[in-house]
Design a protein around this motif. Structure first.
Motif, PDB file in Angstrom:
ATOM      1  N   THR A 182       0.788  -1.260   0.064  1.00 17.71           N
ATOM      2  CA  THR A 182       0.173  -0.063   0.040  1.00 17.71           C
ATOM      3  C   THR A 182       0.975   1.207   0.164  1.00 17.71           C
ATOM      4  O   THR A 182       0.393   2.509  -0.313  1.00 17.71           O
ATOM      5  N   ARG A 183       2.050   1.403   0.269  1.00 16.00           N
ATOM      6  CA  ARG A 183       3.252   2.221   0.193  1.00 16.00           C
ATOM      7  C   ARG A 183       3.204   2.742  -1.140  1.00 16.00           C
ATOM      8  O   ARG A 183       3.911   3.919  -1.449  1.00 16.00           O
ATOM      9  N   CYS A 184       3.128   1.995  -2.117  1.00 16.15           N
ATOM     10  CA  CYS A 184       3.597   2.224  -3.460  1.00 16.15           C
ATOM     11  C   CYS A 184       2.312   2.932  -4.268  1.00 16.15           C
ATOM     12  O   CYS A 184       1.715   2.248  -5.076  1.00 16.15           O
ATOM     13  N   LYS A 185       2.119   4.156  -3.797  1.00 21.35           N
ATOM     14  CA  LYS A 185       0.906   4.793  -4.380  1.00 21.35           C
ATOM     15  C   LYS A 185       0.850   4.868  -5.955  1.00 21.35           C
ATOM     16  O   LYS A 185      -0.110   5.120  -6.279  1.00 21.35           O
ATOM     17  N   ASN A 186       2.223   4.925  -6.386  1.00 19.22           N
ATOM     18  CA  ASN A 186       2.111   5.209  -7.985  1.00 19.22           C
ATOM     19  C   ASN A 186       2.168   3.811  -8.669  1.00 19.22           C
ATOM     20  O   ASN A 186       2.600   3.928  -9.933  1.00 19.22           O
ATOM     21  N   LEU A 187       1.882   2.685  -7.978  1.00 24.85           N
ATOM     22  CA  LEU A 187       1.898   1.302  -8.801  1.00 24.85           C
ATOM     23  C   LEU A 187       1.275   1.338 -10.252  1.00 24.85           C
ATOM     24  O   LEU A 187       0.017   1.919 -10.062  1.00 24.85           O
ATOM     25  N   VAL A 188       1.799   1.074 -11.285  1.00 27.71           N
ATOM     26  CA  VAL A 188       1.051   0.932 -12.596  1.00 27.71           C
ATOM     27  C   VAL A 188       0.721  -0.658 -12.877  1.00 27.71           C
ATOM     28  O   VAL A 188      -0.311  -0.905 -13.212  1.00 27.71           O
ATOM     29  N   LYS A 189       1.935  -1.445 -12.442  1.00 22.10           N
ATOM     30  CA  LYS A 189       1.885  -2.819 -12.890  1.00 22.10           C
ATOM     31  C   LYS A 189       2.233  -3.575 -11.413  1.00 22.10           C
ATOM     32  O   LYS A 189       3.228  -3.432 -10.828  1.00 22.10           O
ATOM     33  N   LEU A 190       1.383  -4.582 -11.228  1.00 25.20           N
ATOM     34  CA  LEU A 190       1.579  -5.239  -9.886  1.00 25.20           C
ATOM     35  C   LEU A 190       1.270  -6.826 -10.273  1.00 25.20           C
ATOM     36  O   LEU A 190       0.345  -7.182 -10.896  1.00 25.20           O
ATOM     37  N   ASN A 191       2.236  -7.681  -9.901  1.00 24.64           N
ATOM     38  CA  ASN A 191       2.109  -9.072 -10.119  1.00 24.64           C
ATOM     39  C   ASN A 191       2.313  -9.900  -8.785  1.00 24.64           C
ATOM     40  O   ASN A 191       3.691  -9.987  -8.120  1.00 24.64           O
ATOM     41  N   LEU A 192       1.344 -10.549  -8.225  1.00 22.18           N
ATOM     42  CA  LEU A 192       1.163 -11.134  -7.279  1.00 22.18           C
ATOM     43  C   LEU A 192       0.584 -12.672  -7.221  1.00 22.18           C
ATOM     44  O   LEU A 192       0.489 -13.386  -6.312  1.00 22.18           O
ATOM     45  N   SER A 193       1.096 -13.242  -8.500  1.00 22.61           N
ATOM     46  CA  SER A 193       0.831 -14.538  -8.750  1.00 22.61           C
ATOM     47  C   SER A 193       1.677 -15.533  -7.750  1.00 22.61           C
ATOM     48  O   SER A 193       2.911 -15.274  -7.816  1.00 22.61           O
ATOM     49  N   GLY A 194       1.097 -16.581  -7.288  1.00 22.92           N
ATOM     50  CA  GLY A 194       1.722 -17.325  -6.208  1.00 22.92           C
ATOM     51  C   GLY A 194       1.777 -16.997  -4.845  1.00 22.92           C
ATOM     52  O   GLY A 194       2.396 -17.685  -4.005  1.00 22.92           O
ATOM     53  N   PRO A 236       0.209 -15.713  -1.332  1.00 25.42           N
ATOM     54  CA  PRO A 236      -1.035 -16.047  -0.532  1.00 25.42           C
ATOM     55  C   PRO A 236      -1.959 -14.580  -0.243  1.00 25.42           C
ATOM     56  O   PRO A 236      -1.191 -13.710   0.278  1.00 25.42           O
ATOM     57  N   ILE A 237      -3.163 -14.638  -0.654  1.00 26.35           N
ATOM     58  CA  ILE A 237      -3.692 -13.253  -0.294  1.00 26.35           C
ATOM     59  C   ILE A 237      -5.444 -13.647  -0.305  1.00 26.35           C
ATOM     60  O   ILE A 237      -5.903 -14.250  -1.170  1.00 26.35           O
ATOM     61  N   THR A 238      -5.821 -12.957   0.548  1.00 26.03           N
ATOM     62  CA  THR A 238      -7.385 -13.051   1.086  1.00 26.03           C
ATOM     63  C   THR A 238      -8.215 -12.048   0.374  1.00 26.03           C
ATOM     64  O   THR A 238      -7.571 -10.888  -0.393  1.00 26.03           O
ATOM     65  N   SER A 239      -9.456 -12.266  -0.047  1.00 23.32           N
ATOM     66  CA  SER A 239     -10.334 -10.966  -0.566  1.00 23.32           C
ATOM     67  C   SER A 239     -10.255  -9.821   0.024  1.00 23.32           C
ATOM     68  O   SER A 239     -10.236  -8.728  -0.624  1.00 23.32           O
ATOM     69  N   LEU A 240     -10.356  -9.666   1.573  1.00 19.24           N
ATOM     70  CA  LEU A 240     -10.236  -8.656   2.490  1.00 19.24           C
ATOM     71  C   LEU A 240      -8.892  -7.957   2.164  1.00 19.24           C
ATOM     72  O   LEU A 240      -8.813  -6.639   2.048  1.00 19.24           O
ATOM     73  N   ARG A 241      -7.780  -8.582   2.349  1.00 14.02           N
ATOM     74  CA  ARG A 241      -6.474  -8.064   2.130  1.00 14.02           C
ATOM     75  C   ARG A 241      -6.192  -7.309   0.874  1.00 14.02           C
ATOM     76  O   ARG A 241      -5.823  -6.409   0.609  1.00 14.02           O
ATOM     77  N   LEU A 242      -6.788  -8.200  -0.393  1.00 13.36           N
ATOM     78  CA  LEU A 242      -6.733  -7.476  -1.920  1.00 13.36           C
ATOM     79  C   LEU A 242      -7.496  -6.152  -1.663  1.00 13.36           C
ATOM     80  O   LEU A 242      -7.036  -5.348  -2.421  1.00 13.36           O
ATOM     81  N   SER A 243      -8.672  -6.177  -1.130  1.00 13.00           N
ATOM     82  CA  SER A 243      -9.554  -5.091  -1.126  1.00 13.00           C
ATOM     83  C   SER A 243      -8.861  -3.871  -0.586  1.00 13.00           C
ATOM     84  O   SER A 243      -9.020  -2.812  -0.948  1.00 13.00           O
ATOM     85  N   LYS A 244      -8.181  -4.101   0.701  1.00 12.80           N
ATOM     86  CA  LYS A 244      -7.622  -3.144   1.465  1.00 12.80           C
ATOM     87  C   LYS A 244      -6.473  -2.444   0.359  1.00 12.80           C
ATOM     88  O   LYS A 244      -6.144  -1.383   0.362  1.00 12.80           O
ATOM     89  N   MET A 245      -5.639  -3.268  -0.045  1.00  8.77           N
ATOM     90  CA  MET A 245      -4.529  -2.874  -0.737  1.00  8.77           C
ATOM     91  C   MET A 245      -4.945  -2.266  -2.148  1.00  8.77           C
ATOM     92  O   MET A 245      -4.588  -1.024  -2.327  1.00  8.77           O
ATOM     93  N   LEU A 246      -5.877  -2.738  -2.902  1.00  4.45           N
ATOM     94  CA  LEU A 246      -6.436  -2.172  -4.351  1.00  4.45           C
ATOM     95  C   LEU A 246      -6.936  -0.773  -3.924  1.00  4.45           C
ATOM     96  O   LEU A 246      -6.756   0.248  -5.071  1.00  4.45           O
ATOM     97  N   SER A 247      -7.510  -0.538  -2.770  1.00  6.77           N
ATOM     98  CA  SER A 247      -8.035   0.640  -2.600  1.00  6.77           C
ATOM     99  C   SER A 247      -7.215   1.970  -2.538  1.00  6.77           C
ATOM    100  O   SER A 247      -7.746   2.844  -2.894  1.00  6.77           O
ATOM    101  N   THR A 248      -6.067   1.646  -2.497  1.00  7.17           N
ATOM    102  CA  THR A 248      -5.124   2.675  -2.316  1.00  7.17           C
ATOM    103  C   THR A 248      -4.063   2.773  -3.727  1.00  7.17           C
ATOM    104  O   THR A 248      -3.532   3.708  -3.708  1.00  7.17           O
ATOM    105  N   LEU A 249      -4.273   1.878  -4.528  1.00  2.00           N
ATOM    106  CA  LEU A 249      -3.603   1.872  -5.785  1.00  2.00           C
ATOM    107  C   LEU A 249      -4.417   2.483  -7.068  1.00  2.00           C
ATOM    108  O   LEU A 249      -4.999   1.690  -7.824  1.00  2.00           O
TER     109      LEU A 249
END
Length: 713
Positions: free
Chosen positions: A110-122, A124-137
């Motif tokens: 979430t510190r990477c406010k200017n992210l344009v491309k993100l690869n998290l394949s492989g 472990p991530i939950t839907s709640l954690r994903l929601s929190k992270m993507l809300s800031t990107l």
């Protein structure tokens, strides 16, 4: 006349001052040097050495893209510190395959406010954690994630959905039947789907491919340009992908130019998929195409599809004749310079005019291959494996001679029987037992022919005149090569059921031996090599030449070389390994393989080795040798051995490796995922059937699938 000590010291100091100082280089040169250093080392270590490097290590050219993929030394604390120091400067972040990092590590993204491309394949991530992270990107345009059991799209916040609505590229790996985040990505232009859903749950219950009611009309494909789906075996994966395709069949995107579906085994065509293909034939003009074989065989689809500037075709295991290939695919031999990748693996009749009344072992029609070579002169990836492509004895019409015109090839896959020098094999008398004089005189001993062990001696046997030797000499920039027997079947295939009794090798393949393997040593830039089912390997001397000459070799896969009852190339293999300093992946599949002290001692010279896989029915291993190897090769993160040892030997060896790993602090990071961190061991028990394991790292296996040709979209 003697000089004073002060004069000597002054001259030495003057010489040191005249030496080259790295810090005196220009910033441009230093930035180029630093670009080869992992970003974690730059930010956390190198920049602390001096003021100049402290400034250069934070240059935008070095912090713009951060690659943590396969950086096995990174841990949660390092990621946290990295994001804290340069998070705002990161525009592309790749954490694919970082399975050992705990899921809480994702929170620091979430510190990477200017992210344009993100690869998290492989990861472990939950839907709640994903929601929190993507809300800031808010600037995110490309995303790669896994959808695991328990994922709930209803838990995504409105801010998260707003971010997803701006995403243009999505790569989604499904481990459970779900649309994932696809319904939220309303602006998608590129969709890559990987279906890894099991037919049964861990508890043994049958899974269903049905999705939640009301979701079938949610995905938005109106802007889609690229659709790619890769299916693992299983009927559930087929059911789910059909639901994804159902939306496409209702309204095919006008801008669609790449449509690729990779499905192992049988994937039957349905009414919905037929409507989709008919709509594509009417409304779109494609540049890349790959379909299941059942969708192409017996249909006139290729005759109706329109192509613009195609760059990728895959007709793997289709009953496509050479006549259809020329007329429908390359338009009667017209210019197809745009085509860079062509996969004809398993197309047994693709180089013959008609498949009717033709046997698979009959000679190919060289005029078809010549038309293909002339029209597609810019091919970089070509796969002709899993078929019998026998050349005739006509001068200049051999398959190797025609392929030598493709000067841009980077990867090539061929069946073993296709590289046989027909003229030489005709002149060479057969060595069948019935040719021995049947007399009552002194008995004649029939043994194996002796072969030289070095390239110089082989040159004296004029092997340079063979067509395969000439082919290897003309493809100087080839990076990937696969030579696989047409009837080869791995004991542990990835996407197909294991076959215990594989078919015998082709008659022509029995003429391919050490001299042909030695010809591969001409490929100076070779990075990946696969050799499977070469029955005429007698000493393996060609492997030594490859080790000496191919210093960029990173991946080596050998299977069923020489006689099946004995590993005849063991000595040459050990000599070869001593020279493979860049080798990272090694896969050996050979019955009766003895993984003893000498083998592991030779393997210890491969200082860059990361993954080892040995598949050997009735094979043996020495536990002490394995322990010494694991202690000396610190980069090894995966060790799979499917051997014939007892259950007791396997358990004791695994326990010893766990204790040795726990005793090395440099390998222990976070116990939240694995107590033994990244070291994995799988040891087969009995006849390659029963296995016990500590854990299997989420890393791709090295396999003989022949799926060499890949597409980069």
């Amino acid at each position: 006349m003697s000089r004073s000590g002060e004069e000597v010291v002054s001259e030495e100091s003057e010489e040191e001052s005249n030496g080259v100082n790295l810090m005196e280089f220009s910033d441009e040169i230093l930035l180029h040097i630093l670009s080869y250093v992992p970003c974690t080392d730059l930010v956390l270590n190198v920049r602390r050495t001096c003021r100049k490097l402290a400034t250069l290590c934070l240059d935008k050219s070095l912090t713009h893209t951060v690659l943590l993929q396969k950086d096995y030394k990174v841990n949660k604390d390092k990621v946290k510190q990295l994001m804290r120091d340069i998070g705002k400067e990161i525009y592309q972040l790749n954490m694919a395959g970082c399975y050992w990092l705990p899921s809480s590590t994702i929170d620091h993204v979430t510190r990477c406010k200017n992210l344009v491309k993100l690869n998290l394949s492989g990861c472990p991530i939950t839907s709640l954690r994903l929601s929190k992270m993507l809300s800031t990107l808010q600037h995110l345009r490309s995303l790669a994630i896994d959808v695991s059991p328990g994922f709930d799209a209803s838990q995504l916040s409105s801010e998260c959905k707003a971010t997803l609505s701006r995403v243009l590229e999505l790569k989604q790996t499904l481990y459970t039947p779900s649309y994932g985040v696809v319904p939220c990505c309303t602006s998608l232009e590129k969709l890559l789907l990987y279906f890894e859903i099991l037919d049964r749950s861990r508890e043994g219950f049958m899974l269903s491919g049905q999705l939640m009611v009301g979701e079938s009309n949610v995905p938005h494909y109106q802007n889609l340009r690229i659709f790619y789906a890769r299916l693992a075996p299983g009927y559930v994966n087929q059911e789910v992908v059909r639901l994804y395709l159902a939306v496409l069949s209702d309204r095919t995107p006008e801008n669609l130019h790449a449509f690729l579906i990779s499905a192992p085994g049988s994937f039957a065509e349905t009414g919905a998929t037929k409507n989709l293909l008919d709509s594509m034939a009417r409304n779109v003009c494609l540049d890349a195409l790959q379909l299941p074989k059942a969708w192409i065989n017996g249909s006139g689809l290729l005759q109706h599809l329109k192509f613009n500037n195609p760059f990728y075709f895959s007709f793997s295991r289709c009953t496509l004749s050479g006549g259809h290939l020329i007329q429908r695919v390359i338009n009667g031999g017209k210019d197809l310079k745009s085509l860079t990748s062509l996969n004809l693996s398993g197309c047994v009749h693709c180089l013959a005019p008609e498949s009717l009344f033709r046997k698979a072992e009959d000679d190919i029609d060289s005029s078809i291959l010549e038309s293909l070579v002339v029209s597609c002169c810019n091919l970089r990836h070509l796969n002709l494996s899993a078929a019998h492509h026998h050349s005739s004895d006509s001068i200049g019409s051999h398959l190797c001679q025609l392929l030598s015109r493709l000067k841009h090839l980077l990867s090539l896959a061929l069946p073993v029987c296709s590289i046989t020098d027909v003229a030489a094999s005709v002149e060479k008398p057969p060595t069948a037992p019935n040719l021995v004089p049947q007399t009552f005189g002194r008995k004649v001993r029939i043994g194996v022919q002796t072969y030289p062990r070095n390239l110089a001696d082989q040159a004296n046997q004029t092997i340079e005149s063979s067509v395969f030797w000439a082919l290897m000499g003309s493809l100087r920039f080839l990076e990937t090569l696969e030579i696989i027997g047409s009837s080869f079947s791995s004991a542990m295939p990835r996407n197909e059921p294991a076959i215990r009794n594989s078919l015998p090798p082709c008659v022509r393949a029995q003429r391919v031996g050490d001299s042909e393997v030695a010809a591969i040593s001409q490929l100076t830039y070779l990075q990946s090599l696969t050799l499977a089912q070469l029955p005429n390997i007698l000493t393996g001397s060609g492997l030594v030449n490859i080790g000496l000459q191919c210093q960029h070799l990173r991946t080596l896969s050998l299977a069923n070389l020489g006689m099946m009852g004995k590993v005849v190339y063991m000595s040459a293999l050990m000599d070869m390994l001593k020279h493979c300093k860049c080798l990272r992946d090694l896969r050996l599949e050979q019955p009766y393989f003895c993984a003893g002290a000498q083998f592991f001692q030779a393997l210890s010279h491969c200082s860059s080795l990361q993954r080892l896989c040995i598949v050997s029915r009735s094979g043996t291993l020495q536990s002490d040798a394995v322990m010494s190897f694991m202690a000396s090769c610190l980069e090894v993160i995966m060790c799979h051995m499917f051997m014939g040892e007892s259950l007791t030997v396997c358990k004791n060896l695994q326990q010893s490796i766990v204790r040795s790993v726990n005793g090395r602090g440099d390998l222990l990071y976070d116990s939240e995922q694995y107590s033994a961190h990244k070291k994995g061991l799988v040891v087969g028990v009995g006849d390659v059937a029963r296995v016990i394991r500590i854990h299997v790292p989420d890393l791709p296996q090295i396999s003989h699938d022949g799926g060499l040709v890949s597409v980069s979209l």
